[in-house]
Scaffold this motif. Structure first.
Motif, PDB file in Angstrom:
ATOM      1  N   ALA A 233      25.575  45.113  14.184  1.00 58.01           N
ATOM      2  CA  ALA A 233      25.779  46.544  14.451  1.00 58.01           C
ATOM      3  C   ALA A 233      24.555  47.151  15.140  1.00 58.01           C
ATOM      4  N   GLN A 234      23.355  46.741  14.726  1.00 54.96           N
ATOM      5  CA  GLN A 234      22.136  47.243  15.356  1.00 54.96           C
ATOM      6  C   GLN A 234      22.083  46.808  16.821  1.00 54.96           C
ATOM      7  N   MET A 235      22.450  45.563  17.076  1.00 54.70           N
ATOM      8  CA  MET A 235      22.456  45.051  18.449  1.00 54.70           C
ATOM      9  C   MET A 235      23.518  45.772  19.285  1.00 54.70           C
ATOM     10  N   ALA A 236      24.689  45.992  18.698  1.00 55.28           N
ATOM     11  CA  ALA A 236      25.772  46.673  19.414  1.00 55.28           C
ATOM     12  C   ALA A 236      25.352  48.085  19.822  1.00 55.28           C
ATOM     13  N   ALA A 237      24.622  48.777  18.959  1.00 56.53           N
ATOM     14  CA  ALA A 237      24.140  50.126  19.296  1.00 56.53           C
ATOM     15  C   ALA A 237      23.192  50.076  20.492  1.00 56.53           C
ATOM     16  N   LEU A 238      22.339  49.056  20.555  1.00 51.58           N
ATOM     17  CA  LEU A 238      21.415  48.930  21.683  1.00 51.58           C
ATOM     18  C   LEU A 238      22.155  48.740  23.001  1.00 51.58           C
ATOM     19  N   THR A 239      23.303  48.078  22.959  1.00 49.92           N
ATOM     20  CA  THR A 239      24.043  47.804  24.197  1.00 49.92           C
ATOM     21  C   THR A 239      24.669  49.050  24.798  1.00 49.92           C
ATOM     22  N   THR A 240      24.703  50.146  24.052  1.00 45.54           N
ATOM     23  CA  THR A 240      25.345  51.370  24.550  1.00 45.54           C
ATOM     24  C   THR A 240      24.355  52.379  25.124  1.00 45.54           C
ATOM     25  N   ILE A 241      23.097  51.990  25.251  1.00 45.04           N
ATOM     26  CA  ILE A 241      22.104  52.914  25.821  1.00 45.04           C
ATOM     27  C   ILE A 241      22.556  53.348  27.216  1.00 45.04           C
TER      28      ILE A 241
ATOM     29  N   ASP B 239      32.506  58.618  24.610  1.00 42.30           N
ATOM     30  CA  ASP B 239      33.174  57.439  24.075  1.00 42.30           C
ATOM     31  C   ASP B 239      32.925  56.185  24.898  1.00 42.30           C
ATOM     32  N   GLU B 240      32.121  56.304  25.934  1.00 40.64           N
ATOM     33  CA  GLU B 240      31.838  55.155  26.785  1.00 40.64           C
ATOM     34  C   GLU B 240      30.940  54.175  26.043  1.00 40.64           C
TER      35      GLU B 240
ATOM     36  N   GLY C 194      15.123  58.767  26.051  1.00 42.13           N
ATOM     37  CA  GLY C 194      15.178  59.779  25.001  1.00 42.13           C
ATOM     38  C   GLY C 194      16.592  60.284  24.794  1.00 42.13           C
ATOM     39  N   GLY C 195      16.739  61.137  23.822  1.00 41.20           N
ATOM     40  CA  GLY C 195      18.023  61.783  23.589  1.00 41.20           C
ATOM     41  C   GLY C 195      19.058  60.897  22.924  1.00 41.20           C
ATOM     42  N   GLU C 196      20.227  61.460  22.748  1.00 44.12           N
ATOM     43  CA  GLU C 196      21.261  60.759  21.984  1.00 44.12           C
ATOM     44  C   GLU C 196      21.907  59.601  22.727  1.00 44.12           C
ATOM     45  N   ASP C 197      21.790  59.545  24.042  1.00 46.28           N
ATOM     46  CA  ASP C 197      22.341  58.419  24.794  1.00 46.28           C
ATOM     47  C   ASP C 197      21.275  57.384  25.143  1.00 46.28           C
ATOM     48  N   GLY C 198      20.051  57.634  24.725  1.00 43.88           N
ATOM     49  CA  GLY C 198      18.953  56.767  25.116  1.00 43.88           C
ATOM     50  C   GLY C 198      18.385  55.942  23.978  1.00 43.88           C
TER      51      GLY C 198
END
Length: 152
Positions: free
Chosen positions: A60-68, A73-74, A24-28
């Protein structure tokens, strides 16, 4: 008076708290997965037929998933994910590996380096696994509607 900041992993004390953060949340998954969900939903409802999406958008959608799990800025949240409960950890790590591979592939396609004939089955399967793991842990993303996908 002095202040100090703690890393995300230091402030999260238990697997259930970490599950909540990475699901959940903005990092999840709640925030980072919502961009891919309409594509996922369309692929699921049409069995992948007649689905058209620009390669750069899919990248871009895939790249967003990799940052979970990553905060600020990490871009790598693996330290946080690796402390989640086993089912959530395994599902998210698999999804991130699949997303990393496809993000680069579709970036190359957008740049004219490859043809767009990649099989999306691995990311569909691993995204489904991540949604199930988070839901079973009690942290179902608000945009996830299993009834719509299954017709129930």
């Amino acid at each position: 008076m002095s202040t100090s900041t703690l890393s995300t992993t230091a402030t999260l004390s238990s697997p259930s708290t970490i599950d909540a953060a990475v699901c959940g949340g903005e990092d999840g998954l709640e925030y980072r997965g919502k961009g891919f969900y309409p594509t996922f939903e369309q692929l699921m409802l049409t069995d992948g037929e007649d689905v058209s999406i620009a390669p750069i958008s899919l990248s871009a959608q895939m790249a967003a998933l990799t940052t979970i799990g990553a905060s600020g800025d990490e871009i790598d949240g693996s330290d946080v994910i690796d402390t989640a409960s086993p089912d959530v950890r395994l599902a998210l790590n698999k999804m991130i590996r699949d997303a990393e591979r496809l993000a680069q592939h579709y970036a190359d396609v957008a740049n004219g380096s490859l043809t767009a004939n990649s099989d999306l089955t691995p990311i569909i399967d691993s995204f489904t696994g991540a949604l199930i793991a988070c839901t079973m842990a009690g942290y179902q993303p608000t945009w996830f509607n299993p009834g719509k996908l299954t017709g129930n």
